[in-house]
Design a protein around this motif. Sequence first.
Motif, short mmCIF file in Angstrom:
data_model
loop_
_atom_site.label_atom_id
_atom_site.label_comp_id
_atom_site.label_asym_id
_atom_site.label_seq_id
_atom_site.Cartn_x
_atom_site.Cartn_y
_atom_site.Cartn_z
N ALA A 140 0.92 -1.52 -0.14
CA ALA A 140 0.19 0.08 0.25
C ALA A 140 0.53 1.21 0.11
O ALA A 140 1.85 1.43 0.12
N ASP A 141 0.34 2.24 -0.37
CA ASP A 141 1.16 3.17 -1.10
C ASP A 141 1.21 3.99 1.25
O ASP A 141 -0.11 4.18 1.24
N LEU A 142 2.37 4.86 1.02
CA LEU A 142 1.50 5.79 2.72
C LEU A 142 1.17 6.88 1.90
O LEU A 142 1.29 8.62 1.35
N PRO A 143 0.16 6.96 3.24
CA PRO A 143 -0.42 7.87 2.89
C PRO A 143 -0.04 9.24 3.70
O PRO A 143 0.77 9.57 5.44
N LEU A 144 0.33 10.45 3.70
CA LEU A 144 1.63 11.50 3.68
C LEU A 144 0.63 12.73 3.80
O LEU A 144 -0.18 13.52 3.45
N ALA A 145 0.75 13.14 4.98
CA ALA A 145 0.40 14.11 5.95
C ALA A 145 0.83 16.12 5.26
O ALA A 145 1.04 16.76 5.06
N GLY A 146 2.42 15.61 5.88
CA GLY A 146 3.43 17.14 5.18
C GLY A 146 4.87 16.66 4.90
O GLY A 146 5.39 15.00 4.98
N ALA A 147 5.38 16.98 4.14
CA ALA A 147 7.14 16.74 4.10
C ALA A 147 8.18 18.00 4.35
O ALA A 147 7.29 19.64 4.15
N HIS A 148 9.29 18.07 4.95
CA HIS A 148 10.20 19.09 4.88
C HIS A 148 12.05 18.62 4.72
O HIS A 148 11.62 17.55 5.11
N PHE A 149 11.87 18.97 3.24
CA PHE A 149 13.55 19.19 3.01
C PHE A 149 14.37 19.79 3.51
O PHE A 149 14.15 21.26 2.89
N ALA A 150 15.43 19.56 3.83
CA ALA A 150 16.99 20.40 3.62
C ALA A 150 17.37 19.72 3.76
O ALA A 150 18.04 18.91 3.93
N PRO A 151 18.33 21.10 2.20
CA PRO A 151 19.93 20.69 1.58
C PRO A 151 21.06 20.91 3.00
O PRO A 151 21.35 21.75 3.10
#
Lengths: 204, 290
Positions: B55-66
Motif C-alpha cells: 500500500a502507498d503511505l498516506p502523507l500529511a506533510g514533509a520537509h526537505f533541508a539541503p
Amino acid sequence: MTTFVTILDIACGRPIPAEDSGRARRLQLVVFALLASLAFAGAWGLAAGSQAAGLAIANLYKVPMVILLSCVFAAPAGLLAWRLSGAPVRGTDLALGFSGGVFGGTLVLAVLAPLVALYYQSSAWAGPLLGIGSAALALVVGTVMFVRGTIRRLPPGAPKLAALLPVVVTLGMQLLTLLQLAAIAAPIFPERTPFSGGIDHLAR
Amino acid sequence: MTTALLRIPAVRLATHLRRLGAAALVVASVLTAPDPARASREQTGDDDGCARDGADLPLAGAHFAPRRVEGGVAWDARFVVASDAASSFRGGALRFAAPLPAGEELVAAPGLGAIVEDGRIAGLCVGAGARSGRTVLASFFQPLSGDGASALGAPIAAGRAVQIVDTSVGDARLELVGAPLFEKHVGFVAPRAVSPGAREEARRLAGVREDVSASPIYLRGEDARGGLTVRVVDARARAETSAIAVGVAFAGVVGGLVLAARRLRRAASVERADALLASEIDAAAKEPAG
C-alpha cells in the motif's frame, strides 16, 4: 590646518565664523570634511584588518567606501525631507551638520584605531569586541554631533522638531545603507560578525 | 614452447565457456523473475515494507533541508505520515512526484529502501522500523558538479500534501528556474493554489519555524510532477559582483569630491577674503576718528 580646525569647531557645534559663512566656503568645508573622513576611516580599516595583510590593504578602501557611499545614498532622502518638511534651517547648514557628524564619527574611529590594532594583535576576544565597539561608538558620536550641529544653527525661536525630521530621515537612511554596504564589503573584520550577512542574517 | 602454444587456445576456450555461462544465467534470471516491478526495487534496508504491504503511505506533510557536502548536496527529508494511518502503519511505499535526478542516492538507513525505476529513485519503501511517531527520516545525496542549473533533488512525495523545501544551502541559495506555476513572495515561493492556511498547516506538521529570510518553497506533489529545475545562487558570488559596482561608484564619488574641492577652492578663497575685508572695514568704521 585652518580648515581642519574650522571643521572641528563646526562639528562641535560652535558658531560658523563670519569669514566662513559664504556658500562656496561652506560647500568647501563639507567636501573637506568628507575627504578627511575617508582618511580617518581608512586608518581604522587598516587597524581592524591588521591580523592579515590582505584584509588590511582591502580595508583601506573598503571602510571609506562603505562610509562615503552610505552618506551619498542617505543625502538625497535627507534633502527631500528637509524640503518637504519646510525645516527652518539652511540647506548648507544641514549639509555642514551632516558632514560634521561624519567627520566626528570617523575621527573617533581614527583615534581608536591604534587601540583596535593593538588588541587585535594581542588578544583573541578583545580585538573583535573593540572593533565592533569602536564602530558603534563612532555611530553614536556622529549622530550626536549631527543633531547638535543642526539644532545649534537654528534661528532663535524656530521649532526644533521640524528641523529634526530631515536629520532623522538622513540618519535612518544611512543606517540602513550602512548595514547592506557592510555586508557587500564583508569581510572587514577577520571574524564573521552578525553584520557580515546583512539584513538577511540579522532577521534570522 | 609447444606447451605454451597449446596453453593459449585452452585459455581462450575457458574464457568463452565462462561468458556463455554468464549469459545463460542472465537469461535464466530474466525468465524466472516473478514480478518486473519488484525486480526493479533495490532494497537497502532490513525491512521490506513495500513487499509485505504494497500500500502507498498516506502523507500529511514533509520537509526537505539541503546541506552542502563534498561533491554535491545532501537532502535531509522528514516525511510526516497522516495521523489516521499512523496507528495502523505497517510499512508501505512512498512514491515521489518525479524520479530523482540521475545519480542521486538514498543514504542507507534501517527500514528504508529505494524504489528504483530506469536507474533513478522513484520512491521509498518504508518499513515499520523506519517510523518514529508520525515521522519518517531519510537522507539523499545529490551529486552536483557546478553552480549552474540542475534538477531539484528534493524527494518530493506524490499527492496533495503540502511540502516544504528549504532553499538555503550554506551561503548559497536555490532558486527555481522556469517554473511559471510558482510565485515568488516575500519569505517564500509557492504556487497560487497553496493557501496561507495550507502553508501554516505544513509548517506546523513539519515543525518548521517561519523565517522571512529563508524563502522556502511550498509545493504539492502535483506541482512537481514534471520535475523542477533550480539554480544555485551563491550569495558570496553575488556580493562580489555588487562589490565591483559599489567600488566603481565609490571611485566616481571620490573623483567628484576631489574635483569639487578644486573648483570651490578659488571661489571660497575669494569669499573668505571679501568677508575678512568687510569685517576689517566695519572694524575701522567703528573706531573713533583721529
